[in-house]
Design a protein around this motif. Structure first.
Motif, PDB file in Angstrom:
ATOM      1  N   LEU A 271      18.881 -36.972 -39.516  1.00 58.87           N
ATOM      2  CA  LEU A 271      19.966 -37.876 -39.131  1.00 58.87           C
ATOM      3  C   LEU A 271      20.140 -38.911 -40.226  1.00 58.87           C
ATOM      4  CD1 LEU A 271      21.927 -39.491 -37.341  1.00 58.87           C
ATOM      5  CD2 LEU A 271      19.928 -40.452 -36.160  1.00 58.87           C
ATOM      6  N   ASP A 272      21.326 -38.944 -40.824  1.00 55.32           N
ATOM      7  CA  ASP A 272      21.686 -39.977 -41.794  1.00 55.32           C
ATOM      8  C   ASP A 272      22.360 -41.094 -41.000  1.00 55.32           C
ATOM      9  OD1 ASP A 272      22.489 -41.527 -43.931  1.00 55.32           O
ATOM     10  OD2 ASP A 272      23.187 -39.841 -45.137  1.00 55.32           O
ATOM     11  N   VAL A 273      21.594 -42.116 -40.655  1.00 57.04           N
ATOM     12  CA  VAL A 273      22.004 -43.100 -39.651  1.00 57.04           C
ATOM     13  C   VAL A 273      23.346 -43.752 -39.968  1.00 57.04           C
ATOM     14  CG1 VAL A 273      21.380 -45.272 -38.533  1.00 57.04           C
ATOM     15  CG2 VAL A 273      19.619 -43.553 -38.988  1.00 57.04           C
ATOM     16  N   ALA A 274      23.523 -44.246 -41.185  1.00 50.63           N
ATOM     17  CA  ALA A 274      24.734 -44.996 -41.522  1.00 50.63           C
ATOM     18  C   ALA A 274      25.991 -44.148 -41.499  1.00 50.63           C
ATOM     19  CB  ALA A 274      24.575 -45.652 -42.892  1.00 50.63           C
ATOM     20  N   GLN A 275      25.849 -42.830 -41.562  1.00 52.11           N
ATOM     21  CA  GLN A 275      27.003 -41.942 -41.623  1.00 52.11           C
ATOM     22  C   GLN A 275      27.571 -41.584 -40.246  1.00 52.11           C
ATOM     23  OE1 GLN A 275      28.493 -40.659 -44.522  1.00 52.11           O
ATOM     24  NE2 GLN A 275      27.199 -42.101 -45.624  1.00 52.11           N
ATOM     25  N   VAL A 276      26.830 -41.889 -39.174  1.00 53.06           N
ATOM     26  CA  VAL A 276      27.212 -41.415 -37.840  1.00 53.06           C
ATOM     27  C   VAL A 276      27.393 -42.594 -36.886  1.00 53.06           C
ATOM     28  CG1 VAL A 276      26.596 -39.867 -35.945  1.00 53.06           C
ATOM     29  CG2 VAL A 276      25.844 -39.344 -38.284  1.00 53.06           C
ATOM     30  N   PRO A 277      28.516 -42.680 -36.181  1.00 56.11           N
ATOM     31  CA  PRO A 277      28.732 -43.784 -35.244  1.00 56.11           C
ATOM     32  C   PRO A 277      27.679 -43.816 -34.139  1.00 56.11           C
ATOM     33  CG  PRO A 277      30.776 -42.583 -35.627  1.00 56.11           C
ATOM     34  CD  PRO A 277      29.679 -41.765 -36.241  1.00 56.11           C
ATOM     35  N   ARG A 278      27.340 -45.025 -33.735  1.00 58.03           N
ATOM     36  CA  ARG A 278      26.377 -45.181 -32.649  1.00 58.03           C
ATOM     37  C   ARG A 278      26.876 -44.494 -31.376  1.00 58.03           C
ATOM     38  NH1 ARG A 278      23.457 -50.798 -30.934  1.00 58.03           N
ATOM     39  NH2 ARG A 278      25.097 -51.661 -32.235  1.00 58.03           N
ATOM     40  N   ALA A 279      28.199 -44.486 -31.172  1.00 62.05           N
ATOM     41  CA  ALA A 279      28.759 -43.897 -29.956  1.00 62.05           C
ATOM     42  C   ALA A 279      28.440 -42.412 -29.820  1.00 62.05           C
ATOM     43  CB  ALA A 279      30.277 -44.102 -29.946  1.00 62.05           C
ATOM     44  N   GLU A 280      28.098 -41.756 -30.916  1.00 64.52           N
ATOM     45  CA  GLU A 280      27.739 -40.329 -30.859  1.00 64.52           C
ATOM     46  C   GLU A 280      26.337 -40.114 -30.280  1.00 64.52           C
ATOM     47  OE1 GLU A 280      29.320 -37.619 -31.410  1.00 64.52           O
ATOM     48  OE2 GLU A 280      30.951 -37.952 -32.827  1.00 64.52           O
ATOM     49  N   ARG A 281      25.579 -41.182 -30.080  1.00 66.76           N
ATOM     50  CA  ARG A 281      24.192 -41.102 -29.585  1.00 66.76           C
ATOM     51  C   ARG A 281      23.372 -40.127 -30.440  1.00 66.76           C
ATOM     52  NH1 ARG A 281      24.455 -38.352 -25.275  1.00 66.76           N
ATOM     53  NH2 ARG A 281      22.491 -39.007 -24.328  1.00 66.76           N
ATOM     54  N   PRO A 282      23.416 -40.298 -31.754  1.00 65.94           N
ATOM     55  CA  PRO A 282      22.800 -39.296 -32.622  1.00 65.94           C
ATOM     56  C   PRO A 282      21.286 -39.185 -32.458  1.00 65.94           C
ATOM     57  CG  PRO A 282      23.441 -41.217 -33.886  1.00 65.94           C
ATOM     58  CD  PRO A 282      24.042 -41.389 -32.531  1.00 65.94           C
ATOM     59  N   TYR A 283      20.600 -40.308 -32.266  1.00 67.86           N
ATOM     60  CA  TYR A 283      19.136 -40.222 -32.163  1.00 67.86           C
ATOM     61  C   TYR A 283      18.729 -39.546 -30.855  1.00 67.86           C
ATOM     62  CZ  TYR A 283      14.213 -41.440 -32.162  1.00 67.86           C
ATOM     63  OH  TYR A 283      12.835 -41.380 -32.126  1.00 67.86           O
ATOM     64  N   VAL A 284      19.431 -39.878 -29.772  1.00 68.15           N
ATOM     65  CA  VAL A 284      19.145 -39.218 -28.493  1.00 68.15           C
ATOM     66  C   VAL A 284      19.356 -37.716 -28.629  1.00 68.15           C
ATOM     67  CG1 VAL A 284      19.908 -38.984 -26.094  1.00 68.15           C
ATOM     68  CG2 VAL A 284      19.724 -41.250 -27.134  1.00 68.15           C
ATOM     69  N   ARG A 285      20.407 -37.336 -29.309  1.00 68.55           N
ATOM     70  CA  ARG A 285      20.708 -35.910 -29.474  1.00 68.55           C
ATOM     71  C   ARG A 285      19.702 -35.245 -30.411  1.00 68.55           C
ATOM     72  NH1 ARG A 285      27.139 -36.013 -30.446  1.00 68.55           N
ATOM     73  NH2 ARG A 285      26.942 -33.741 -30.316  1.00 68.55           N
ATOM     74  N   LEU A 286      19.205 -35.986 -31.389  1.00 67.48           N
ATOM     75  CA  LEU A 286      18.156 -35.434 -32.248  1.00 67.48           C
ATOM     76  C   LEU A 286      16.903 -35.132 -31.421  1.00 67.48           C
ATOM     77  CD1 LEU A 286      17.129 -36.486 -35.793  1.00 67.48           C
ATOM     78  CD2 LEU A 286      15.386 -36.397 -34.032  1.00 67.48           C
ATOM     79  N   ARG A 287      16.510 -36.083 -30.564  1.00 63.08           N
ATOM     80  CA  ARG A 287      15.327 -35.874 -29.724  1.00 63.08           C
ATOM     81  C   ARG A 287      15.535 -34.687 -28.784  1.00 63.08           C
ATOM     82  NH1 ARG A 287      12.615 -41.274 -27.319  1.00 63.08           N
ATOM     83  NH2 ARG A 287      11.199 -39.635 -26.609  1.00 63.08           N
ATOM     84  N   GLU A 288      16.711 -34.608 -28.194  1.00 66.91           N
ATOM     85  CA  GLU A 288      16.990 -33.505 -27.269  1.00 66.91           C
ATOM     86  C   GLU A 288      16.958 -32.164 -27.991  1.00 66.91           C
ATOM     87  OE1 GLU A 288      20.740 -34.504 -25.608  1.00 66.91           O
ATOM     88  OE2 GLU A 288      19.925 -35.921 -24.139  1.00 66.91           O
ATOM     89  N   ALA A 289      17.563 -32.114 -29.177  1.00 68.37           N
ATOM     90  CA  ALA A 289      17.576 -30.864 -29.938  1.00 68.37           C
ATOM     91  C   ALA A 289      16.160 -30.453 -30.316  1.00 68.37           C
ATOM     92  CB  ALA A 289      18.438 -31.019 -31.187  1.00 68.37           C
ATOM     93  N   ALA A 290      15.352 -31.425 -30.753  1.00 67.75           N
ATOM     94  CA  ALA A 290      13.974 -31.125 -31.133  1.00 67.75           C
ATOM     95  C   ALA A 290      13.188 -30.596 -29.936  1.00 67.75           C
ATOM     96  CB  ALA A 290      13.311 -32.372 -31.703  1.00 67.75           C
TER      97      ALA A 290
END
Length: 345
Positions: A271-290
């Motif tokens: 996850l490239d944090v600065a490239q993805v809006p917080r509204a996408e819940r990227p970290y939550v989705r990373l954990r779920e995918a893992a």
């Protein structure tokens, strides 16, 4: 033949058969897990499962980055750019500006851009044919992941701007170099302290995976093939945005003539944090995918050093990430915004 000889022959045959069976069992055990050939329904929100060789070799990653309305806004902003105004004696056409643009849109390692002020509307935009501009401005980015703007790059910026101004019959006005370089260093310091690129590693517990097996399980979660071999991406919910997550595995395995014969023992979710809006819940989705991949593929979630990542450790990373989002918001460089994507690139 004596009874002893017969007994030894039978024992030898049984031993040989046992060795053959053990060898076959070991070979089967060590064979990489293979993708399922049939098409099956998938979870809502995921992609339809594909046969192992039917995944696109290069797909939507480039399409994900097609310009949208946000990206069509003028690229220059005093928050992250040095601006130089060019005062014109009379309006110039977009064709004239485009004709005299510098050959390259870089100044050293920094992006360089030109904008025109629409004669009647008073709006800045990228030069376009059929338009007339009452003023022009150039800009160079103060910092990016290559570092801050330095004196040499600033001097090159001045040279390019002066050449453009002379071609258009205008007079350029530059900010003080020392002030610009100082701003660049301050912005670079902020960016360096708040640039987060997170990743978790999924390692096979026992049996390795084939490339097709990895692709198939990732596709079930919505990942699509990226531009580079061994890379898949999870598309953003809005067109024109960078991918939410990336998944990477051995590029050589992805290029193998027979993917079923490859052996992959780890993959990386990023996850490239600065490239993805917080509204996408990227970290939550990373954990779920893992978690989903670990359960489905018999893998273990670890950090870069191979140490298992506990739920508590993942929670801590999540709370630190929320604080980082707040810092970016306060600086008007919210994650996923055009300015943040430019600065953290």
């Amino acid at each position: 033949m004596s009874k002893l000889q017969i007994g030894l022959a039978i024992a030898g045959s049984l031993l040989l058969a046992a060795l053959v069976l053990h060898g076959a069992w070991t070979a089967r055990r060590n064979q990489p897990r293979l993708a399922e050939p049939q098409t099956q329904p998938v979870e809502p929100g995921g992609l339809e499962e594909l046969p192992p060789d039917a995944l696109p070799a290069a797909s939507a990653e480039s399409g994900l980055l097609l310009p949208n309305q946000m990206d069509r806004k003028p690229p220059l902003d005093p928050l992250i750019d040095v601006l130089a105004a060019i005062e014109l004696e009379q309006p110039v056409s977009g064709e004239a500006v485009l004709q005299h643009m510098p050959a390259t849109r870089r100044v050293g390692s920094k992006p360089f851009a030109v904008e025109g002020l629409l004669k009647d509307e008073g709006l800045w935009e990228l030069p376009q044919p059929g338009r007339y501009y009452s003023a022009v401005q150039t800009g160079v980015q103060l910092a990016n992941r290559a570092g801050p703007l330095n004196e040499i790059e600033y001097s090159e910026f001045v040279v390019k701007t002066q050449a453009l101004a002379e071609s258009l019959g205008g007079t350029p006005e530059f900010p003080d170099m020392l002030d610009a370089v100082s701003r660049a260093r301050e912005l670079d310091h902020f960016a360096s302290e708040n640039d987060a690129q997170l990743s978790v590693t999924l390692r096979a517990r026992q049996t390795a995976w084939s490339a097709g097996y990895v692709q198939q399980h990732a596709a079930r979660l919505g990942f699509v093939a990226g531009v580079l071999p061994g890379r898949m991406v999870l598309p953003a919910s809005t067109g024109g945005q960078p991918p939410v997550l990336s998944l990477q595995y051995d590029a050589q395995a992805a290029l193998a003539a027979d993917p079923s014969q490859t052996a992959i023992r780890e993959l990386i979710l990023g996850l490239d944090v600065a490239q993805v809006p917080r509204a996408e819940r990227p970290y939550v989705r990373l954990r779920e995918a893992a978690r989903h991949l670990a359960e489905a593929m018999d893998g273990q979630i670890t950090d870069d050093n191979g140490q298992p990542l506990s739920a508590d450790a993942m929670d801590l990373i999540g709370s630190e990430l929320e604080a980082l989002y707040d810092k970016l918001d306060a600086r008007e460089l919210s994650a996923g915004s055009v300015l943040a994507r430019r600065l953290f690139s």
